[in-house]
Scaffold this active site. Structure first.
Site, PDB file in Angstrom:
ATOM      1  N   LYS A  57       0.861  -1.183   0.000  1.00 51.12           N
ATOM      2  CA  LYS A  57       0.000   0.000   0.000  1.00 51.12           C
ATOM      3  C   LYS A  57       0.900   1.236   0.000  1.00 51.12           C
ATOM      4  O   LYS A  57       1.148   1.850   1.040  1.00 51.12           O
ATOM      5  CB  LYS A  57      -0.936  -0.042   1.216  1.00 51.12           C
TER       6      LYS A  57
HETATM    7  N1  PMP Z   1      -8.062  -2.082  -2.602  1.00 52.62           N
HETATM    8  C1  PMP Z   1      -7.417  -0.899  -2.735  1.00 52.62           C
HETATM    9  C2  PMP Z   1      -6.674  -0.637  -3.993  1.00 52.62           C
HETATM   10  C3  PMP Z   1      -7.443   0.052  -1.714  1.00 52.62           C
HETATM   11  O1  PMP Z   1      -6.811   1.208  -1.845  1.00 52.62           O
HETATM   12  C4  PMP Z   1      -8.170  -0.226  -0.536  1.00 52.62           C
HETATM   13  C5  PMP Z   1      -8.217   0.795   0.577  1.00 52.62           C
HETATM   14  N2  PMP Z   1      -7.226   0.549   1.525  1.00 52.62           N
HETATM   15  C6  PMP Z   1      -8.842  -1.445  -0.433  1.00 52.62           C
HETATM   16  C7  PMP Z   1      -8.752  -2.351  -1.484  1.00 52.62           C
HETATM   17  C8  PMP Z   1      -9.622  -1.804   0.802  1.00 52.62           C
HETATM   18  O2  PMP Z   1      -8.740  -2.209   1.813  1.00 52.62           O
HETATM   19  P1  PMP Z   1      -9.156  -2.058   3.342  1.00 52.62           P
HETATM   20  O3  PMP Z   1     -10.388  -2.852   3.534  1.00 52.62           O
HETATM   21  O4  PMP Z   1      -8.005  -2.602   4.097  1.00 52.62           O
HETATM   22  O5  PMP Z   1      -9.381  -0.615   3.575  1.00 52.62           O
END
Ligand code: PMP
Length: 301
Positions: A153
């Site tokens: 991320k």
């Molecule tokens: N996919 C992407 C590309 C994202 O940016 C996010 C946001 N973090 C998510 C999925 C969802 O992840 P999470 O449930 O951990 O927020």
């Protein structure tokens, strides 16, 4: 943009307007940084983070992928997240820890810096009256794992999401969906994606390019605990068109039903039963209205 009182920057709380960085920082210039977005919810026992440890573990995995040594330990960052929410007197908020590269003569010699921002802002997607959103498969593909690992991320990679979402908004859709270079469905621009057909719940695997979303993992767990079959497997666009239900998941938005994809109505054009059940269970758990999965709630105080 709404302002709060203070921001945690490099180990101390500073007034909101003074939390600035120099424009020569590589975090800005090359977009080199990592981040998380975590939410706190009001519960009968006071505000609580949802899966704080899991988010910070993902931050540490991202840093590991980029061979970066985080300037603060996991426990320092947990303390910083709690401190900044408390100092701003927030109950329900979005908390963003960001680790970014500072300035220097060369990016590989620059120092890692860190900030934690707490904001009382809502999600990027607000649910229309119809109860679900209209999505479009973007002509921009999700970047490949051998170019820019989508399982990490990192801040700079959101240019890919930005291209896809600006495409979708420009065409008057609510949200972009992305395929990978093999034509498999990956995710939404900042969400994971699920489809339901004949009672079976399916979501693309991380190997397709999906982020290992914390909300995704939560929904897989809850679906299985409900006795549903929930599998991670490759999906193609027609799996979305012909699904009974499609929904997106993410920290800021929770569960968002998708009621059409590329102008094809999904199911009967309304949020489906499984989507509604999982969304309700999720709401009950994050707000501590039920006893199950208390381990996912970390008190702020
Ligand atoms: N996919 C992407 C590309 C994202 O940016 C996010 C946001 N973090 C998510 C999925 C969802 O992840 P999470 O449930 O951990 O927020």
């Amino acid at each position: 943009m709404s302002k709060e009182k203070v921001i945690w920057l490099d180990g101390e709380l500073v007034p909101w307007d003074e939390a600035t960085i120099h424009v020569t920082s590589y975090g800005l210039y090359f977009g080199i940084g990592f981040f998380e977005a975590i939410r706190t919810f009001d519960t009968p026992d006071g505000p609580a983070f949802f899966r704080l440890d899991d988010h910070l573990k993902r931050l540490s995995d991202t840093a590991h992928t980029y061979l970066a040594t985080l300037p603060y330990s996991q426990s320092d960052l947990i303390a910083a997240c709690k401190q900044v929410v408390q100092a701003n007197d927030l109950a329900e908020c979005l908390v963003r820890p960001i680790v970014f590269l500072g300035d220097g003569d060369h990016p590989l010699a620059a120092k890692w810096r860190a900030t934690v921002i707490a904001m009382s802002r809502g999600p990027y997607v607000s649910l229309p009256d119809e109860g679900g959103i209209h999505a479009k498969i973007s002509s921009f593909h999700r970047m490949s794992a051998n170019a820019l690992p989508p399982a990490a991320k990192a801040t700079g990679q959101y240019l890919n999401a930005y291209l896809a979402q600006s495409d979708a908004l420009g065409a008057k859709y609510d949200d972009a969906l992305l395929l990978n270079e093999h034509g498999h469905v990956v995710d939404g621009w900042v969400h994971n994606i699920f489809v339901v057909r004949d009672g079976v719940v399916r979501t693309p695997p991380v190997s397709a390019g999906a982020l290992a979303g914390i909300t995704r993992d939560t929904m897989i767990t809850l679906a299985r605990e409900q006795g549903l079959t929930c599998v991670e497997e490759n999906l193609v666009r027609t799996d979305l068109y012909n699904a009974d239900e499609v929904f997106l998941t993410g920290t800021s938005a929770g569960l968002v039903p998708v009621i059409s994809v590329d102008r094809r109505t999904v199911g009967d054009g309304k949020p489906g039963e499984i989507s509604r059940t999982l969304a309700d269970m999720f709401g009950d758990i994050v707000h501590g209205r039920v006893d199950i999965h208390a381990e996912w709630r970390e008190p702020v105080g």
